[in-house]
Each structure stands twice: as structure tokens, then as C-alpha cells.
Design a protein around this motif. Structure first.
Motif, PDB file in Angstrom:
ATOM      1  N   UNK A  44       0.841  -1.200   0.000  1.00  0.00           N
ATOM      2  CA  UNK A  44       0.000   0.000   0.000  1.00  0.00           C
ATOM      3  C   UNK A  44       0.874   1.247   0.000  1.00  0.00           C
ATOM      4  N   UNK A  45       1.943   1.218   0.785  1.00  0.00           N
ATOM      5  CA  UNK A  45       2.825   2.385   0.905  1.00  0.00           C
ATOM      6  C   UNK A  45       3.463   2.734  -0.437  1.00  0.00           C
ATOM      7  N   UNK A  72      18.059   4.502   7.337  1.00  0.00           N
ATOM      8  CA  UNK A  72      18.543   3.158   7.038  1.00  0.00           C
ATOM      9  C   UNK A  72      17.362   2.236   6.753  1.00  0.00           C
ATOM     10  N   UNK A  73      17.547   1.342   5.778  1.00  0.00           N
ATOM     11  CA  UNK A  73      16.498   0.377   5.463  1.00  0.00           C
ATOM     12  C   UNK A  73      16.254  -0.553   6.652  1.00  0.00           C
ATOM     13  N   UNK A  74      14.983  -0.846   6.904  1.00  0.00           N
ATOM     14  CA  UNK A  74      14.638  -1.792   7.948  1.00  0.00           C
ATOM     15  C   UNK A  74      14.678  -1.238   9.359  1.00  0.00           C
ATOM     16  N   UNK A  75      14.898   0.062   9.498  1.00  0.00           N
ATOM     17  CA  UNK A  75      14.976   0.672  10.816  1.00  0.00           C
ATOM     18  C   UNK A  75      13.772   1.598  11.024  1.00  0.00           C
ATOM     19  N   UNK A  98      11.353   4.707   3.297  1.00  0.00           N
ATOM     20  CA  UNK A  98      11.039   3.761   4.379  1.00  0.00           C
ATOM     21  C   UNK A  98       9.551   3.781   4.682  1.00  0.00           C
ATOM     22  N   UNK A  99       8.878   2.634   4.655  1.00  0.00           N
ATOM     23  CA  UNK A  99       7.430   2.621   4.948  1.00  0.00           C
ATOM     24  C   UNK A  99       7.127   3.191   6.331  1.00  0.00           C
ATOM     25  N   UNK A 100       6.176   4.103   6.387  1.00  0.00           N
ATOM     26  CA  UNK A 100       5.772   4.693   7.657  1.00  0.00           C
ATOM     27  C   UNK A 100       4.259   4.831   7.695  1.00  0.00           C
ATOM     28  N   UNK A 149       7.878   2.823  10.435  1.00  0.00           N
ATOM     29  CA  UNK A 149       8.143   4.083  11.120  1.00  0.00           C
ATOM     30  C   UNK A 149       6.823   4.810  11.351  1.00  0.00           C
ATOM     31  N   UNK A 150       6.877   5.869  12.141  1.00  0.00           N
ATOM     32  CA  UNK A 150       5.694   6.662  12.462  1.00  0.00           C
ATOM     33  C   UNK A 150       5.957   8.111  12.065  1.00  0.00           C
ATOM     34  N   UNK A 151       4.948   8.747  11.480  1.00  0.00           N
ATOM     35  CA  UNK A 151       5.051  10.173  11.141  1.00  0.00           C
ATOM     36  C   UNK A 151       4.001  10.957  11.913  1.00  0.00           C
ATOM     37  N   UNK A 152       4.456  11.969  12.642  1.00  0.00           N
ATOM     38  CA  UNK A 152       3.561  12.845  13.407  1.00  0.00           C
ATOM     39  C   UNK A 152       3.942  14.300  13.135  1.00  0.00           C
ATOM     40  N   UNK A 153       2.940  15.131  12.878  1.00  0.00           N
ATOM     41  CA  UNK A 153       3.160  16.575  12.830  1.00  0.00           C
ATOM     42  C   UNK A 153       2.924  17.093  14.246  1.00  0.00           C
ATOM     43  N   UNK A 154       3.985  17.390  14.990  1.00  0.00           N
ATOM     44  CA  UNK A 154       3.860  17.599  16.441  1.00  0.00           C
ATOM     45  C   UNK A 154       3.179  18.889  16.875  1.00  0.00           C
TER      46      UNK A 154
END
Length: 245
Positions: A44-45, A72-75, A98-100, A149-154
Motif C-alpha cells: 500500500x505504501x 537506514x532500510x529496515x529501521x 522507508x514505509x511509515x 516508522x511513524x510520522x507525526x506533525x507535532x
């Protein structure tokens, strides 16, 4: 001249939503398949990145990325950026391989078609509900355990047009500390000028992005979250000032 600008801005906004829909309709069967199982999220990503680049290109946006450090890949990471435009979502997808998973406000579920996939692939938060805010941590932990990974607009939302960078909320930094994942501060320099939330505004052009050095969270405790929050905000704010003195 004023009337011509208003017609352009209205048409430009309508065109944005048309561009959002076109790739979704084209990829619809594959998108639906990709959300049937959580382990298929990376597929999906990939399609989400295609969708994002299609919109940016169709709107006449180009982007230039200056990276102080590479992912880095996988991190797993916590991606954070200033929030000024609906195009922030597309730009984040376009520049990050990196998928997030986004942590985003529940109100976007109301957008036709987009909202269907948004609801099923993002971590939704109702900022007026303490229970919803707590559930974010549980869902984020599950995603991090899957290697995402996680993406947040803080800032917790889009600030008023007169504010360059609003105060940050604690949640993102608590999450980073609890999972000992690096924080990746990103700066979007031109998104407000290119496509802000002000209806009669926007124009094609370049979007500059700066990926700052990552902030390590290993060894930190929740007592450090306010210091970590202040450090991250200061780095983003100082870079914004360099972009737009």
C-alpha cells in the motif's frame, strides 16, 4: 486582474481534489487488496508514494531535498515536520522510501474516497478525547513492532497563517522515548506559500525540504520528553528562519 486570480485559485483547489481521486480510481483494486492484511501495508505504501508524486507533479510542484543524514532500510524512526499545508502529506510520502504510518486527525476521514483508505491505514486521533490519544500509543507500538516508522506533525494541527511554527505537543516525544527510536526532524520551507489552507492562495513552484541530523532517544526517560520536545522544535524553527529570513 483580481478576478482572474480568484478564478485561478478556485480552479487550482478543484484541480487538487481531482488529482487526489484519479490515481485512487486507477489503482483501486490493488489498493483494496493491499489493506486486507496489515502485513501487506508496504505494498500500500508503494502505491501511496505513486499517488503523492502524481499529485505533486500535477499541481506543478517540484521538490528539492537537502539531507544531513539518510534513513537506514529496515529501521524504525519517528518523522516530525512543521505543518502548514495539505500537501505536507504528499511531500512526506514522496521524499521518504522507508514505509511509515501517519498519525493524523480523525476529521480527514470525511474526505470522499481518500478518507476510506486514510481510516484503514493511518493511526487516527481525536485530539478532544483522552481515550483516543491513549489508543494512539497502543496502535503505534503495534506498527513499530512490524518494523514500520511513524510520522507525526507535532504541532497537533495546522497553525494560524501568521504563526511560523506553533508549540509542539508531548505525544510524539513520549512515543520516541518509550520505543527508543530516533527522531527525524524535517523542515518544509515553502508548503505554506505553495498550497496553504487559505482557500484563495497557492501557486506552482519548488518545495524545499531539509532533513536535519537525527536526534537519538536511547537512554532517555519520560522525564526528558519536554527537553526533547524543545530541542526538536528549536532545530526545526532555526532551519525555517534560515530558509525564510
Amino acid at each position: 486582474m483580481r478576478l482572474a486570480k480568484i478564478i485561478f485559485w478556485i480552479s487550482y483547489r478543484i484541480w487538487f481534489y481531482i488529482l487526489m481521486a484519479i490515481p485512487i480510481f486507477i489503482m483501486l483494486p490493488f489498493l483494496v487488496l493491499s489493506i486486507l492484511k496489515e502485513k501487506w501495508y508496504p505494498y500500500f505504501f508503494i502505491m501511496a508514494r505513486i499517488w503523492a508524486k502524481f499529485i505533486l507533479f500535477g499541481m506543478g510542484f517540484s521538490y528539492k531535498v537537502d539531507r544531513d543524514q539518510d534513513l537506514e532500510n529496515g529501521k524504525s524512526y519517528l518523522l516530525t515536520a512543521n505543518h502548514t499545508s495539505m500537501a505536507d502529506i504528499m511531500l512526506m510520502l514522496a521524499i521518504t522510501k522507508n514505509p511509515f504510518v501517519f498519525v493524523g486527525k480523525v476529521e480527514l476521514v470525511k474526505i470522499p474516497l481518500f478518507g476510506f483508505f486514510y481510516k484503514r491505514t493511518c493511526i487516527l486521533v481525536d485530539r478532544n478525547s483522552p481515550k483516543s490519544r491513549m489508543e494512539v500509543f497502543e496502535r503505534a507500538q503495534k506498527r513499530l513492532n512490524q518494523g514500520l516508522s511513524i510520522c507525526i506533525f507535532p504541532e497537533g494541527g495546522v497553525p494560524d497563517e501568521s504563526i511560523d511554527l506553533d508549540e509542539f505537543k508531548d505525544g510524539a516525544f513520549r512515543l520516541a522515548i518509550e520505543h527508543e527510536i530516533p527522531i527525524v526532524p524535517l523542515v518544509f520551507a515553502d508548503n505554506k506559500k505553495r498550497f496553504s489552507y487559505t482557500f484563495l492562495s497557492g501557486s506552482p513552484g519548488e518545495m524545499r525540504v531539509k532533513i536535519l541530523p537525527f536526534i537519538n532517544t536511547k537512554g532517555l526517560t519520560l522525564n526528558d520528553r519536554k527537553i526533547l520536545k524543545a530541542e526538536t522544535r528549536d532545530k526545526i524553527y532555526q532551519q525555517l528562519r534560515l530558509f525564510n529570513p
